[in-house]
Design a protein around this motif. Structure first.
Motif, short mmCIF file in Angstrom:
data_model
loop_
_atom_site.label_atom_id
_atom_site.label_comp_id
_atom_site.label_asym_id
_atom_site.label_seq_id
_atom_site.Cartn_x
_atom_site.Cartn_y
_atom_site.Cartn_z
N PRO A 1 0.85 -1.21 0.00
CA PRO A 1 0.00 0.00 0.00
C PRO A 1 0.87 1.25 0.00
CG PRO A 1 -0.58 -1.50 1.81
CD PRO A 1 0.74 -1.96 1.27
N THR B 1 6.23 9.40 1.25
CA THR B 1 7.17 10.23 2.02
C THR B 1 7.72 9.51 3.25
OG1 THR B 1 5.47 11.26 3.42
CG2 THR B 1 5.96 12.37 1.32
N THR C 1 -0.21 11.82 2.84
CA THR C 1 -1.65 11.57 2.83
C THR C 1 -2.13 11.12 4.21
OG1 THR C 1 -1.39 9.23 2.31
CG2 THR C 1 -1.50 10.76 0.44
N SER D 1 5.91 17.08 6.77
CA SER D 1 5.65 16.72 5.37
C SER D 1 4.19 16.93 4.99
CB SER D 1 6.00 15.25 5.17
OG SER D 1 5.35 14.46 6.17
C1 LIG Z 1 10.64 16.13 4.87
C2 LIG Z 1 9.85 15.14 5.67
C3 LIG Z 1 9.37 15.51 6.91
C4 LIG Z 1 8.65 14.59 7.68
N1 LIG Z 1 8.16 14.97 8.88
C5 LIG Z 1 7.40 14.13 9.60
C6 LIG Z 1 6.85 14.53 10.85
O1 LIG Z 1 7.02 15.67 11.32
N2 LIG Z 1 6.10 13.63 11.52
C7 LIG Z 1 5.86 12.37 11.04
O2 LIG Z 1 5.17 11.61 11.70
N3 LIG Z 1 6.38 11.97 9.86
C8 LIG Z 1 7.13 12.80 9.14
N4 LIG Z 1 7.64 12.39 7.94
C9 LIG Z 1 7.42 11.00 7.48
C10 LIG Z 1 6.20 10.78 6.55
O3 LIG Z 1 5.82 11.97 5.92
C11 LIG Z 1 5.03 10.18 7.33
O4 LIG Z 1 5.36 8.86 7.73
C12 LIG Z 1 3.72 10.15 6.52
O5 LIG Z 1 2.65 9.78 7.34
C13 LIG Z 1 3.75 9.23 5.32
O6 LIG Z 1 2.62 9.50 4.53
P1 LIG Z 1 2.58 9.09 2.99
O7 LIG Z 1 1.25 9.45 2.44
O8 LIG Z 1 3.74 9.63 2.28
O9 LIG Z 1 2.67 7.50 3.13
P2 LIG Z 1 3.65 6.47 2.44
O10 LIG Z 1 5.06 6.88 2.65
O11 LIG Z 1 3.22 6.24 1.05
O12 LIG Z 1 3.33 5.17 3.31
C14 LIG Z 1 3.62 5.13 4.68
C15 LIG Z 1 3.16 3.78 5.26
O13 LIG Z 1 1.75 3.70 5.26
C16 LIG Z 1 1.31 2.58 4.49
N5 LIG Z 1 0.15 3.02 3.73
C17 LIG Z 1 0.10 4.02 2.81
N6 LIG Z 1 -1.15 4.13 2.31
C18 LIG Z 1 -1.89 3.17 2.92
C19 LIG Z 1 -3.25 2.77 2.84
N7 LIG Z 1 -4.11 3.38 2.01
N8 LIG Z 1 -3.67 1.75 3.62
C20 LIG Z 1 -2.83 1.12 4.47
N9 LIG Z 1 -1.52 1.45 4.58
C21 LIG Z 1 -1.08 2.47 3.83
C22 LIG Z 1 2.48 2.23 3.58
O14 LIG Z 1 2.47 0.87 3.19
C23 LIG Z 1 3.66 2.58 4.47
O15 LIG Z 1 3.92 1.51 5.35
C24 LIG Z 1 8.39 13.28 7.16
C25 LIG Z 1 8.87 12.93 5.90
C26 LIG Z 1 9.60 13.83 5.16
C27 LIG Z 1 10.09 13.41 3.80
#
Ligand SMILES: Cc1cc2nc3c(=O)[nH]c(=O)nc-3n(C[C@H](O)[C@H](O)[C@H](O)COP(=O)(O)OP(=O)(O)OC[C@H]3O[C@@H](n4cnc5c(N)ncnc54)[C@H](O)[C@@H]3O)c2cc1C
Length: 476
Positions: free
Chosen positions: A83, A88, A154, A149
């Motif tokens: 998924p 990020t 999402t 982020s």
């Molecule tokens: C510059 C930067 C700053 C950041 N700062 C923070 C911060 O302050 N706090 C923080 O907590 N994180 C931070 N992060 C980390 C990241 O943004 C978080 O973990 C965020 O929640 C990931 O969201 P995403 O949509 O990119 O998910 P993804 O990276 O696409 O996925 C994250 C996880 O969720 C699972 N997943 C995704 N979609 C689904 C779905 N529909 N159903 C079930 N599982 C799913 C994926 O398999 C994966 O294990 C940061 C990252 C960056 C690059």
């Protein structure tokens, strides 16, 4: 840097690639199916860019029904599923494997309902974190968890990782602000967990799903709590002569029973990097900086700040600078929220994420310095100090394999240290592949078996994001 192992791709699945893609093509519109190497490349890694694997294919459905059909099909074919939200993840949570199909929810990005009377918003899972706050901002509301982020990540990924952010000290992380989800199990069954009401009967499956890193189900919709914005908010900069003094001040403020909205830490290295990028007005003559935000009426903010300043004075504070306008406040937060990006301008880095009891912050900061020096590297510390959630950014050169290996080893030592002082391997970024092999440092074999048994109740064949979270060795 290639120390983290992926399972060998299953040859039988690779051999059936064309047939599997043909099957998927019958379930979704052509624009929702990505199969060319060129386009799949965008999905071969996430923000943990040191590792990458090309997926078998990528599907970007637009409805729960499509997700259900795709999962039922892949389950029947025995194909692993990864998924994905916005990709990020900093721990490799969304990195695929060669025999897996990525199922991304980024096209499911509509706000479905805002209900102010019950203070909830129902959204499709691909809506960005900031998208929720933006949708209710004009009416004086916001969605509290605020990862840096938030412009890109999402709500699906936030739920996957139980994400936090600067303002979670007061408002809690994702799990404290999530009311319900629509999720699809691997066999295609659609389930509703929780909802718009404040409590749910039965087992706390919502709590289980939040932070399960895409291993139990695919979330397609979420109902989240929205909150009324405070009357006013004021971030204040506190400069200290040492990281230890700042760490002790954090513990003293929390120990005095004061809960500001946010308490963010930056060391000298981080301050210099961020100030150069954001021109936020951070003091450059201090060893450590705390951004402490209070909120409420002017009188409430004044009273809380007076108590915090009094404690800071007892911890050698050198500078106390209040933001005097909305523009100054915004600049302070812009600096903090762009810290990771600003660091990326000057070096490659691995961003660690471990949590320690706040009383251990001063000790752990000192030890971290020693660990990183032992490997001949540099570190910039920028993190959510109020809840002990640390983010050492270990600087290295990605093109130097020896240095890359040292950076990874230093990171692992720092995480072990977090566990050893009574903390844990992750605060908000999750385990993913990055910390998977350290899980035995945190959990006993019995604890891990219990967790794996629960995971297997949802996914007995281990097809959902199988390479993550649990050490590959000794799973059966
Ligand atoms: C510059 C930067 C700053 C950041 N700062 C923070 C911060 O302050 N706090 C923080 O907590 N994180 C931070 N992060 C980390 C990241 O943004 C978080 O973990 C965020 O929640 C990931 O969201 P995403 O949509 O990119 O998910 P993804 O990276 O696409 O996925 C994250 C996880 O969720 C699972 N997943 C995704 N979609 C689904 C779905 N529909 N159903 C079930 N599982 C799913 C994926 O398999 C994966 O294990 C940061 C990252 C960056 C690059």
């Amino acid at each position: 840097m290639n120390a983290i192992a992926f399972p060998a791709p299953r040859a039988d699945i690779l051999a059936r690639r064309d047939a599997i893609i043909a099957g998927l093509a019958g379930l979704v519109l052509p624009e929702a199916l990505i199969t060319s190497d060129n386009e799949c490349k965008a999905f071969e890694t996430d923000a943990f860019t040191a590792y990458r694997r090309m997926p078998l294919a990528v599907v970007l459905p637009t409805t729960t029904a499509e997700v259900s059909a795709v999962l039922a099909y892949l389950h029947a074919e025995g194909v692993p599923v990864v998924p994905r939200g916005a990709g990020t993840s900093l721990c490799g949570g969304a990195i695929p494997q060669e025999d897996a199909v990525v199922v991304g929810v980024s096209k499911m990005n509509r706000i479905l309902e805002v209900d102010y009377a019950n203070r909830i918003a129902r959204v499709q899972a691909g809506v960005t974190n900031l998208g929720i706050s933006n949708a209710v901002d004009a009416d004086g509301f916001f969605y509290a968890p605020d990862p840096s982020s938030q412009l890109a990540c999402t709500i699906a990924g936030n739920i996957g990782m139980n994400s936090g952010g600067a303002h979670c000290l007061k408002y809690g992380v994702t799990t404290n602000n999530l009311m319900g989800v629509t999720a699809v199990l691997l066999d295609g069954t659609v389930v509703e967990i929780g909802g718009g009401h404040l409590d749910a009967a039965g087992l706390d499956l919502l709590g289980l799903l939040c932070g399960s890193e895409g291993q139990l189900a695919i979330t397609t919709e979420a109902t989240v709590r929205i909150l009324r914005k405070a009357e006013g908010a004021r971030p204040v900069l506190f400069g200290f002569p040492s990281a230890e003094a700042a760490g002790e001040c954090v513990a003293a403020v929390i120990g005095a029973g004061i809960i500001p909205v946010a308490m963010e830490f930056m060391d000298r290295q981080a301050i210099a990097i961020v100030e150069d990028f954001a021109k936020a007005g951070y003091p450059l003559d201090v060893e450590a900086l705390l951004i402490i935000e209070v909120e409420g009426s002017d009188a409430e903010m004044d009273a809380m700040l007076a108590r915090i300043v009094e404690i800071a004075n007892r911890h050698e504070v050198m500078t106390v600078r209040e933001s005097k306008s909305a523009m100054e406040a915004a600049a302070i937060w812009k600096g903090r929220k762009s810290a990771f990006g600003a660091t990326g301008r000057i070096a490659d880095y691995i961003c660690m994420d471990g949590t320690v009891p706040t009383g251990q912050l001063a000790h752990v900061l000192k030890e971290t310095d020693g660990i990183v020096k032992k490997y001949g590297l540099r570190v910039a510390n920028v993190f959510h100090a109020g809840d002990g959630n640390r983010h050492p950014l270990i600087l290295y050169n990605v093109n130097d394999p020896v240095e890359a290996e040292k950076a990874e080893a230093a990171g692992m030592d720092i995480l072990r240290l977090c566990v050893d002082v009574g903390g844990c391997l992750t605060g908000e970024h999750g385990v993913g592949i990055e910390k998977r092999d350290l899980m035995r440092h945190q959990f006993s074999e019995t604890d891990l078996r219990q967790q794996m048994a629960i995971r297997a109740a949802f996914d007995p064949a281990w097809l959902l994001n199988p390479a993550k979270v649990f050490p590959l060795e000794g799973r059966s």
